[in-house]
Enzyme design. Structure first.
Site, PDB file in Angstrom:
ATOM      1  N   HIS A  86      26.882  37.906  34.867  1.00 37.73           N
ATOM      2  CA  HIS A  86      28.161  37.456  34.300  1.00 37.73           C
ATOM      3  C   HIS A  86      28.139  35.931  34.148  1.00 37.73           C
ATOM      4  O   HIS A  86      27.586  35.219  34.993  1.00 37.73           O
ATOM      5  CB  HIS A  86      29.329  37.892  35.202  1.00 37.73           C
ATOM      6  CG  HIS A  86      30.647  37.734  34.524  1.00 37.73           C
ATOM      7  ND1 HIS A  86      31.248  36.506  34.401  1.00 37.73           N
ATOM      8  CD2 HIS A  86      31.451  38.623  33.899  1.00 37.73           C
ATOM      9  CE1 HIS A  86      32.386  36.668  33.720  1.00 37.73           C
ATOM     10  NE2 HIS A  86      32.526  37.939  33.411  1.00 37.73           N
ATOM     11  N   GLU A 160      29.644  39.083  25.870  1.00 38.32           N
ATOM     12  CA  GLU A 160      30.849  38.365  26.272  1.00 38.32           C
ATOM     13  C   GLU A 160      30.754  36.906  25.833  1.00 38.32           C
ATOM     14  O   GLU A 160      30.139  36.087  26.532  1.00 38.32           O
ATOM     15  CB  GLU A 160      30.994  38.407  27.797  1.00 38.32           C
ATOM     16  CG  GLU A 160      31.213  39.781  28.360  1.00 38.32           C
ATOM     17  CD  GLU A 160      32.050  39.742  29.631  1.00 38.32           C
ATOM     18  OE1 GLU A 160      33.102  40.377  29.640  1.00 38.32           O
ATOM     19  OE2 GLU A 160      31.665  39.050  30.575  1.00 38.32           O
TER      20      GLU A 160
END
Ligand code: PGA
Length: 241
Positions: A86, A160
């Site tokens: 992430h 993302e």
């Protein structure tokens, strides 16, 4: 192909009682709930329909790695999906592609599902789609080193765009990517993965300021196989809708 919705709670909520009620309210088929490690056990016991996910793991099964949670611990604790790479971990914890690659390989070798996050910064985004593609391709090549075609059945990638993360509130659209642009990058990701490891049916999710107002247009796109949801996953009514 069925779509999955992954709730990334990040470092929320502050209390275990809130985590339990959030888990109860979010327990839907097709969802993956990824709480902080400290709540994995209780959330796992609360869920009947959704899968349990984790937000990170250490690449070894056990051993002298102070502060880390191992792969066997997560597996034995009922975790099915693990989010890796992430952008917040890359930024605040200096997680490198080399570390991310070790985690990805270890998870896939354990036959667990990995959700590998990749994404462009605002600076790269400003340069245009070719720069974005180059950036993502570089991340994928490094993060998927030594991943074979056979292992790829458990591989999910989450696109993302970093500039789109954490910008939406329940009553505003925020700065999510447009579904059209997200589809362009997601198709490219599928091509790159196919070329690199012949992973034909790779599932790619979109993440970044998804909320109740924009969710439909992303789910409507065939090319987008699911969503990774941060902020809105902490608003139980909105998430369960
Ligand atoms: P967001 O977070 O939905 O709050 O933008 C998504 C993510 O970072 O996974």
């Amino acid at each position: 192909m069925k779509k999955i919705i992954v709730a990334n709670w990040k470092s929320n909520p502050e209390k275990i009682s809130t985590a339990i009620s959030l888990a109860r309210a979010s327990d839907k088929k097709g969802a993956v709930i990824a709480p902080p490690h400290i709540y994995l056990d209780i959330v796992g016991k609360t869920l009947n329909n959704a899968f349990l996910g984790a937000q990170d793991v250490f690449w070894e099964k056990y051993g002298p790695y102070t502060g880390e949670v191992s792969l066997s611990q997560l597996k034995n604790g009922g975790v099915k999906y693990i989010i890796i790479g992430h952008s917040e971990r890359r930024k605040y914890l200096n997680e490198t592609d080399e570390m991310i690659n070790k985690k990805v390989v270890a998870i896939l070798e354990e036959n667990m599902k990995v959700i590998l996050c990749v994404g462009d910064t605002a600076d790269v985004h400003k340069k245009g789609i070719s720069a974005v593609k180059r950036h993502i391709e570089k991340q994928l090549k490094a993060d998927l080193k030594n991943v074979s075609q056979k292992m790829s059945k458990n591989l999910y990638v989450a696109y993302e765009p970093i500039w789109a993360i954490s910008t939406s509130k329940s009553n505003s659209l925020g700065k999510a990517d447009t579904p059209e642009d997200a589809v362009r990058v997601i198709s490219y990701i599928k091509n790159v993965v196919d070329k690199k490891i012949h992973g034909k049916n790779i599932k790619v999710l979109y993440g970044g300021s998804i909320n109740i107002k924009n969710v439909k247009e992303f789910l409507f796109e065939d090319e987008i196989n699911g969503l990774l949801v941060g902020g809105a996953s902490l608003r139980p009514k909105e998430f369960s809708r």
